[in-house]
Design a protein around this motif. Structure first.
Motif, PDB file in Angstrom:
ATOM      1  N   THR A   1       0.835  -1.208   0.000  1.00  0.00           N
ATOM      2  CA  THR A   1       0.000   0.000   0.000  1.00  0.00           C
ATOM      3  C   THR A   1       0.866   1.251   0.000  1.00  0.00           C
ATOM      4  OG1 THR A   1      -0.121   0.160   2.418  1.00  0.00           O
ATOM      5  CG2 THR A   1      -1.834  -1.138   1.310  1.00  0.00           C
ATOM      6  N   LYS A   2       0.248   2.337  -0.466  1.00  0.00           N
ATOM      7  CA  LYS A   2       0.831   3.664  -0.326  1.00  0.00           C
ATOM      8  C   LYS A   2      -0.227   4.581   0.276  1.00  0.00           C
ATOM      9  CE  LYS A   2       4.379   3.747  -3.946  1.00  0.00           C
ATOM     10  NZ  LYS A   2       4.879   4.486  -5.136  1.00  0.00           N
ATOM     11  N   ILE A   3       0.218   5.535   1.060  1.00  0.00           N
ATOM     12  CA  ILE A   3      -0.691   6.481   1.700  1.00  0.00           C
ATOM     13  C   ILE A   3      -0.580   7.824   0.986  1.00  0.00           C
ATOM     14  CG2 ILE A   3      -1.373   7.549   3.874  1.00  0.00           C
ATOM     15  CD1 ILE A   3      -1.495   4.463   3.841  1.00  0.00           C
ATOM     16  N   GLY A   4      -1.730   8.402   0.637  1.00  0.00           N
ATOM     17  CA  GLY A   4      -1.707   9.655  -0.102  1.00  0.00           C
ATOM     18  C   GLY A   4      -2.836  10.590   0.290  1.00  0.00           C
ATOM     19  N   ILE A   5      -2.848  11.759  -0.337  1.00  0.00           N
ATOM     20  CA  ILE A   5      -3.881  12.763  -0.097  1.00  0.00           C
ATOM     21  C   ILE A   5      -4.442  13.222  -1.440  1.00  0.00           C
ATOM     22  CG2 ILE A   5      -2.940  13.606   2.092  1.00  0.00           C
ATOM     23  CD1 ILE A   5      -1.680  15.918   0.525  1.00  0.00           C
ATOM     24  N   ASP A   6      -5.646  13.793  -1.404  1.00  0.00           N
ATOM     25  CA  ASP A   6      -6.135  14.520  -2.581  1.00  0.00           C
ATOM     26  C   ASP A   6      -6.477  15.937  -2.148  1.00  0.00           C
ATOM     27  OD1 ASP A   6      -9.409  14.563  -2.378  1.00  0.00           O
ATOM     28  OD2 ASP A   6      -8.637  12.664  -1.621  1.00  0.00           O
ATOM     29  N   VAL A   7      -6.129  16.899  -3.014  1.00  0.00           N
ATOM     30  CA  VAL A   7      -6.222  18.312  -2.629  1.00  0.00           C
ATOM     31  C   VAL A   7      -6.839  19.142  -3.755  1.00  0.00           C
ATOM     32  CG1 VAL A   7      -4.261  18.218  -1.042  1.00  0.00           C
ATOM     33  CG2 VAL A   7      -3.870  18.734  -3.459  1.00  0.00           C
ATOM     34  N   VAL A  57       1.882  11.868  -8.931  1.00  0.00           N
ATOM     35  CA  VAL A  57       0.618  12.605  -8.886  1.00  0.00           C
ATOM     36  C   VAL A  57      -0.365  12.066  -9.927  1.00  0.00           C
ATOM     37  CG1 VAL A  57       1.723  14.722  -8.080  1.00  0.00           C
ATOM     38  CG2 VAL A  57       1.373  14.371 -10.534  1.00  0.00           C
ATOM     39  N   GLY A  58      -1.641  12.162  -9.557  1.00  0.00           N
ATOM     40  CA  GLY A  58      -2.751  11.965 -10.470  1.00  0.00           C
ATOM     41  C   GLY A  58      -3.630  13.195 -10.375  1.00  0.00           C
ATOM     42  N   VAL A  59      -4.622  13.293 -11.234  1.00  0.00           N
ATOM     43  CA  VAL A  59      -5.500  14.457 -11.194  1.00  0.00           C
ATOM     44  C   VAL A  59      -6.952  13.998 -11.293  1.00  0.00           C
ATOM     45  CG1 VAL A  59      -3.774  15.960 -12.241  1.00  0.00           C
ATOM     46  CG2 VAL A  59      -5.477  14.833 -13.702  1.00  0.00           C
ATOM     47  N   TYR A  60      -7.865  14.906 -10.919  1.00  0.00           N
ATOM     48  CA  TYR A  60      -9.281  14.628 -11.130  1.00  0.00           C
ATOM     49  C   TYR A  60      -9.982  15.872 -11.614  1.00  0.00           C
ATOM     50  CZ  TYR A  60     -10.648  16.736  -6.557  1.00  0.00           C
ATOM     51  OH  TYR A  60     -10.874  17.589  -5.501  1.00  0.00           O
ATOM     52  N   PHE A  73       1.837   9.840  -2.247  1.00  0.00           N
ATOM     53  CA  PHE A  73       1.295  10.247  -3.549  1.00  0.00           C
ATOM     54  C   PHE A  73       0.240  11.322  -3.333  1.00  0.00           C
ATOM     55  CE2 PHE A  73      -1.689   6.970  -2.208  1.00  0.00           C
ATOM     56  CZ  PHE A  73      -2.929   7.432  -2.642  1.00  0.00           C
ATOM     57  N   ALA A  74      -0.127  11.976  -4.423  1.00  0.00           N
ATOM     58  CA  ALA A  74      -1.140  13.034  -4.340  1.00  0.00           C
ATOM     59  C   ALA A  74      -2.031  12.985  -5.571  1.00  0.00           C
ATOM     60  CB  ALA A  74      -0.484  14.409  -4.236  1.00  0.00           C
ATOM     61  N   ILE A  75      -3.314  13.176  -5.340  1.00  0.00           N
ATOM     62  CA  ILE A  75      -4.279  13.340  -6.430  1.00  0.00           C
ATOM     63  C   ILE A  75      -4.790  14.777  -6.347  1.00  0.00           C
ATOM     64  CG2 ILE A  75      -6.387  12.508  -7.515  1.00  0.00           C
ATOM     65  CD1 ILE A  75      -5.957   9.856  -6.107  1.00  0.00           C
ATOM     66  N   ILE A  76      -4.647  15.514  -7.430  1.00  0.00           N
ATOM     67  CA  ILE A  76      -4.858  16.965  -7.416  1.00  0.00           C
ATOM     68  C   ILE A  76      -6.031  17.325  -8.326  1.00  0.00           C
ATOM     69  CG2 ILE A  76      -3.799  19.182  -7.989  1.00  0.00           C
ATOM     70  CD1 ILE A  76      -1.064  17.678  -7.473  1.00  0.00           C
ATOM     71  N   ARG A  77      -6.935  18.133  -7.806  1.00  0.00           N
ATOM     72  CA  ARG A  77      -8.013  18.608  -8.672  1.00  0.00           C
ATOM     73  C   ARG A  77      -7.426  19.603  -9.666  1.00  0.00           C
ATOM     74  NH1 ARG A  77     -13.589  21.729  -6.976  1.00  0.00           N
ATOM     75  NH2 ARG A  77     -12.127  23.471  -6.658  1.00  0.00           N
ATOM     76  N   ASP A 107       1.680  10.684 -13.288  1.00  0.00           N
ATOM     77  CA  ASP A 107       2.123   9.338 -12.944  1.00  0.00           C
ATOM     78  C   ASP A 107       0.959   8.397 -12.653  1.00  0.00           C
ATOM     79  OD1 ASP A 107       5.036  10.314 -12.534  1.00  0.00           O
ATOM     80  OD2 ASP A 107       3.870  11.539 -11.127  1.00  0.00           O
ATOM     81  N   LEU A 108      -0.127   8.956 -12.140  1.00  0.00           N
ATOM     82  CA  LEU A 108      -1.284   8.184 -11.697  1.00  0.00           C
ATOM     83  C   LEU A 108      -2.476   8.507 -12.603  1.00  0.00           C
ATOM     84  CD1 LEU A 108      -0.799   8.719  -7.846  1.00  0.00           C
ATOM     85  CD2 LEU A 108      -0.009   6.802  -9.263  1.00  0.00           C
ATOM     86  N   PRO A 109      -3.620   7.867 -12.391  1.00  0.00           N
ATOM     87  CA  PRO A 109      -4.752   8.077 -13.305  1.00  0.00           C
ATOM     88  C   PRO A 109      -5.335   9.491 -13.291  1.00  0.00           C
ATOM     89  CG  PRO A 109      -5.007   6.007 -12.103  1.00  0.00           C
ATOM     90  CD  PRO A 109      -3.868   6.734 -11.463  1.00  0.00           C
ATOM     91  N   VAL A 110      -6.147   9.735 -14.333  1.00  0.00           N
ATOM     92  CA  VAL A 110      -6.998  10.924 -14.417  1.00  0.00           C
ATOM     93  C   VAL A 110      -8.408  10.467 -14.051  1.00  0.00           C
ATOM     94  CG1 VAL A 110      -7.948  12.717 -15.900  1.00  0.00           C
ATOM     95  CG2 VAL A 110      -5.577  11.947 -16.225  1.00  0.00           C
ATOM     96  N   ALA A 111      -8.979  11.060 -13.005  1.00  0.00           N
ATOM     97  CA  ALA A 111     -10.260  10.581 -12.477  1.00  0.00           C
ATOM     98  C   ALA A 111     -11.418  11.470 -12.900  1.00  0.00           C
ATOM     99  CB  ALA A 111     -10.203  10.503 -10.950  1.00  0.00           C
ATOM    100  N   PHE A 112     -12.540  10.823 -13.176  1.00  0.00           N
ATOM    101  CA  PHE A 112     -13.807  11.501 -13.457  1.00  0.00           C
ATOM    102  C   PHE A 112     -14.619  11.522 -12.172  1.00  0.00           C
ATOM    103  CE2 PHE A 112     -18.302  11.362 -14.865  1.00  0.00           C
ATOM    104  CZ  PHE A 112     -18.343  12.528 -15.614  1.00  0.00           C
TER     105      PHE A 112
END
Length: 406
Positions: free
Chosen positions: A212-218, A272-275, A237-241, A303-308
């Protein structure tokens, strides 16, 4: 002389009849035949249809799926569009045994016998003075019909504290009906208790493993982020709007903190991924938004997916969408981005993943705020809390667990 004249007339009549018969036969042989003008004997010889010409809405079928036998070869065995209720004309051409091109047409029928769904419990609570229209808010949907008739039976007053026994009735265009009794509770406005804070150290201790990896989304709601401090807390990791739609039919806007967040996260080595937060109501809007995301991601390595991210369920009733349609919207968005080389991901809470979103070929980003999720579907990232506390972020932040073997 009379005999000669009579003989000539008889010859003319015979010749005229022969010419008429020959022309009529030629026209018959050359005519383009359809199911409407072919006689029963000819129909049985040329094209035999299957008895069952009913089809499920959205089912993938071709012309040949409904032909028992044909004296010839279909020119274009195309996929039939079954995304509407009612009669569907199916024209096609075939080359017959005399190597002549013929036209034929039959009619399929899509029938809706499935009642709408009501997604509320036995009770619903609002604060006194509630301003929204309950018909718009009490979530209901049909599998294929976006034009539902909704009504609430019973008297209630959102300006008066109390409990009201009501019945919610939803009817689709085919006459299928669903109803549910529920209690509407109107309560005084009270200050919401603060959510229990979830500290990053505890999450790392309890959920961090070799898989597992622990991340945030901002987004802009977290404002400025100190990414060095965030990383030092154990964030991996980070998922960024990257952007959002302002409202239904609204503008597409870059998140004001997107550039600072993606550059800050990458500067400390975080993947990073984005949404994108969407209010899309149809496929054309999904296409527009996917292309907008594609254009605004140019120059950034993801690096990570693009989320809808579509989650405006409290006003879903006003969109004119069905369950089938909202899934079509999401898939349209994600298909475009995957064709561009990005990995697609669908964001959804446990409740809506179970009730609305279809099983998908894309990665799933599960939102379920609990210490142990009971969601049984497949997911690659779990958003486990919206009340996370991480040094480097002043207020609460969403914390996620990514599963490397998913």
């Amino acid at each position: 002389m009379k005999k000669i004249i009579i003989l000539i007339l008889i010859i003319i009549i015979i010749l005229s009849a022969g010419i008429f018969f020959w022309l009529n036969r030629k026209e018959h042989n050359d005519v383009v035949q359809t199911s409407a003008d072919i006689d029963v004997v000819e129909l049985e010889i040329k094209v035999n249809l299957k008895q069952d010409l009913n089809v499920e809405f959205g089912e993938k079928v071709k012309v040949s799926d409904f032909i028992e036998s044909i004296d010839g070869t279909i020119v274009n065995d195309y996929e039939i569009n079954t995304e509407k209720i009612g009669d569907i004309p199916v024209p096609f051409e075939f080359i017959d045994l005399n190597n002549k091109k013929r036209k034929f047409e039959f009619t399929l029928k899509t029938v809706d016998e499935t009642p709408p769904k009501i997604f509320i419990g036995d009770s619903y609570t609002v604060k006194v003075g509630y301003k929204k229209n309950l018909i718009d808010v009490l979530f209901s949907a049909d599998e294929i019909d976006g034009n539902l008739t909704r009504e609430i039976i019973g008297d209630y007053d959102v300006n008066t504290v109390g409990s009201y026994n009501l019945t919610y009735i939803v009817t689709d265009s085919s006459g299928n009906k669903t109803q549910k009794d529920f209690v509407l509770h109107v309560k005084e406005n009270t200050k919401k208790d603060n959510d229990k804070k979830v500290y990053i150290a505890d999450i790392v201790k309890n959920y961090k493993t070799e898989n597992t990896k622990i991340g945030i989304d901002v987004s802009k709601w977290e404002e400025e982020v100190d990414w060095n401090k965030v990383k030092n807390q154990g964030i991996e990791f980070a998922i960024i709007r990257m952007g959002y739609q302002t409202e239904y039919d609204g503008e597409l806007v870059i998140d004001p903190y997107f550039i600072a967040n993606i550059e800050g996260a990458k500067s400390v080595g975080l993947p990073v991924g984005v949404y994108f937060y969407s209010y899309a109501k149809n496929e054309s809007q999904a296409v527009e938004q996917a292309n907008w995301v594609k254009e605004n991601l140019k120059g950034y390595e993801i690096d990570l997916p693009v989320a809808f991210d579509w989650e405006s369920w409290s006003s879903f009733n006003t969109t004119g969408m069905s369950i089938y349609k909202i899934n079509k919207v999401a898939n349209t968005f994600l298909e475009i981005l995957e064709k561009e080389g990005y990995k697609g991901m669908l964001y959804g809470s446990k409740s809506y993943l179970e009730r609305v979103w279809y099983p998908t070929k894309y990665d799933v980003w599960l939102a379920h705020y609990t210490s142990k999720t009971t969601y049984e579907g497949k997911y690659s990232i779990w958003q486990m809390t919206e009340s996370g506390r991480v040094d480097g972020i002043e207020d609460d932040v969403d914390i996620n667990v990514m599963y490397l073997d998913s």
